[in-house]
Each structure stands twice: as structure tokens, then as C-alpha cells.
Design a protein around this motif. Structure first.
Motif, PDB file in Angstrom:
ATOM      1  N   ARG A  97     -31.918  61.154  52.998  1.00 27.18           N
ATOM      2  CA  ARG A  97     -32.512  60.602  51.504  1.00 27.18           C
ATOM      3  C   ARG A  97     -32.065  61.568  50.379  1.00 27.18           C
ATOM      4  N   LEU A  98     -31.452  61.006  49.224  1.00 28.20           N
ATOM      5  CA  LEU A  98     -30.986  61.923  48.200  1.00 28.20           C
ATOM      6  C   LEU A  98     -31.808  62.199  47.141  1.00 28.20           C
ATOM      7  N   LYS A  99     -31.562  63.001  46.214  1.00 26.21           N
ATOM      8  CA  LYS A  99     -32.400  63.469  45.130  1.00 26.21           C
ATOM      9  C   LYS A  99     -32.497  62.273  44.300  1.00 26.21           C
ATOM     10  N   ASN A 100     -31.565  61.460  44.239  1.00 25.25           N
ATOM     11  CA  ASN A 100     -31.488  60.102  43.230  1.00 25.25           C
ATOM     12  C   ASN A 100     -32.265  58.885  43.980  1.00 25.25           C
ATOM     13  N   ASP A 101     -33.027  59.161  45.018  1.00 31.43           N
ATOM     14  CA  ASP A 101     -33.834  58.161  45.657  1.00 31.43           C
ATOM     15  C   ASP A 101     -32.838  57.159  46.324  1.00 31.43           C
ATOM     16  N   ILE A 102     -31.488  57.192  46.794  1.00 29.81           N
ATOM     17  CA  ILE A 102     -30.809  56.380  47.698  1.00 29.81           C
ATOM     18  C   ILE A 102     -30.874  57.051  48.771  1.00 29.81           C
ATOM     19  N   GLU A 103     -30.880  56.231  49.888  1.00 33.81           N
ATOM     20  CA  GLU A 103     -30.945  56.556  51.225  1.00 33.81           C
ATOM     21  C   GLU A 103     -30.004  56.094  51.985  1.00 33.81           C
ATOM     22  N   TYR A 132     -33.985  65.211  51.917  1.00 32.95           N
ATOM     23  CA  TYR A 132     -34.491  65.437  53.331  1.00 32.95           C
ATOM     24  C   TYR A 132     -33.607  64.559  54.088  1.00 32.95           C
ATOM     25  N   ILE A 133     -33.802  65.016  55.538  1.00 30.40           N
ATOM     26  CA  ILE A 133     -32.991  64.340  56.636  1.00 30.40           C
ATOM     27  C   ILE A 133     -34.090  63.830  57.671  1.00 30.40           C
ATOM     28  N   LYS A 134     -34.183  62.628  58.067  1.00 30.65           N
ATOM     29  CA  LYS A 134     -35.267  62.135  58.790  1.00 30.65           C
ATOM     30  C   LYS A 134     -34.279  61.825  60.205  1.00 30.65           C
ATOM     31  N   LEU A 135     -34.548  62.617  61.353  1.00 28.84           N
ATOM     32  CA  LEU A 135     -33.818  61.894  62.789  1.00 28.84           C
ATOM     33  C   LEU A 135     -34.657  60.968  63.267  1.00 28.84           C
ATOM     34  N   GLU A 136     -34.081  59.848  63.769  1.00 32.42           N
ATOM     35  CA  GLU A 136     -34.814  58.661  64.546  1.00 32.42           C
ATOM     36  C   GLU A 136     -34.974  59.217  65.838  1.00 32.42           C
ATOM     37  N   ALA A 137     -36.310  58.648  66.126  1.00 32.75           N
ATOM     38  CA  ALA A 137     -36.936  58.913  67.446  1.00 32.75           C
ATOM     39  C   ALA A 137     -35.935  58.537  68.503  1.00 32.75           C
ATOM     40  N   SER A 138     -35.518  59.177  69.611  1.00 32.61           N
ATOM     41  CA  SER A 138     -34.912  58.531  70.706  1.00 32.61           C
ATOM     42  C   SER A 138     -35.620  57.671  71.780  1.00 32.61           C
ATOM     43  N   GLU A 171     -25.314  52.668  56.243  1.00 27.70           N
ATOM     44  CA  GLU A 171     -25.955  51.733  55.669  1.00 27.70           C
ATOM     45  C   GLU A 171     -26.536  52.436  54.305  1.00 27.70           C
ATOM     46  N   GLU A 172     -26.198  51.899  52.974  1.00 30.80           N
ATOM     47  CA  GLU A 172     -26.776  52.408  51.906  1.00 30.80           C
ATOM     48  C   GLU A 172     -28.022  51.457  51.508  1.00 30.80           C
ATOM     49  N   TYR A 173     -29.112  52.291  51.115  1.00 31.92           N
ATOM     50  CA  TYR A 173     -30.332  51.418  50.592  1.00 31.92           C
ATOM     51  C   TYR A 173     -30.829  51.879  49.414  1.00 31.92           C
TER      52      TYR A 173
END
Length: 71
Positions: free
Chosen positions: A15-21, A64-70, A41-43
């Protein structure tokens, strides 16, 4: 930092500071939190806005960076 380096080739959301993920697989990360994602992919506003093969994200833009669950 070691958690991020161990997450190479795993899925993550950045997630970027400008609310793009960005969502994709972590290809590389450095001590400045610069991140390279593949199959990215850009959201915007929760909606898919673009697909990229590879993106380089500068660390000072990261909220922030969110790691996806394995599974």
C-alpha cells in the motif's frame, strides 16, 4: 527486514501513501524498502485498474506491506 527478505517469491500487497495498492509476488527487496513485484496488479479504491509484469516501488512511498498467508 529479515521477514521481508524471507518472503521473496511469496505474494504480498504493498500500500502506497497515495492510497494505491499493488499486489504481486515479491521478487526483491533492499534495506531502503524498495520492492520489486512480479505479476503485479494495481488497485485504486479497491478496484483493479492495471496489470503489470513487473513494478519497482520506491521505499519512501510505501505505507505498509502485507504478506499473504501461505496455504
Amino acid at each position: 527486514m529479515s521477514v521481508l527478505q524471507k518472503s521473496i517469491s511469496k505474494s504480498a500487497s504493498v500500500r502506497l501513501k497515495n492510497d494505491i495498492e499493488y499486489r504481486g509476488k515479491v521478487s526483491n527487496v533492499d534495506p531502503y524498502m524498495n520492492v520489486i513485484l512480479t505479476d503485479a496488479e494495481e488497485y485504486e479504491g479497491g478496484k483493479l485498474s492495471a496489470n503489470y509484469g513487473k513494478v519497482v516501488i520506491r521505499g519512501n512511498n510505501v505505507l505498509y506491506i502485507k504478506l499473504e498467508a501461505s496455504l
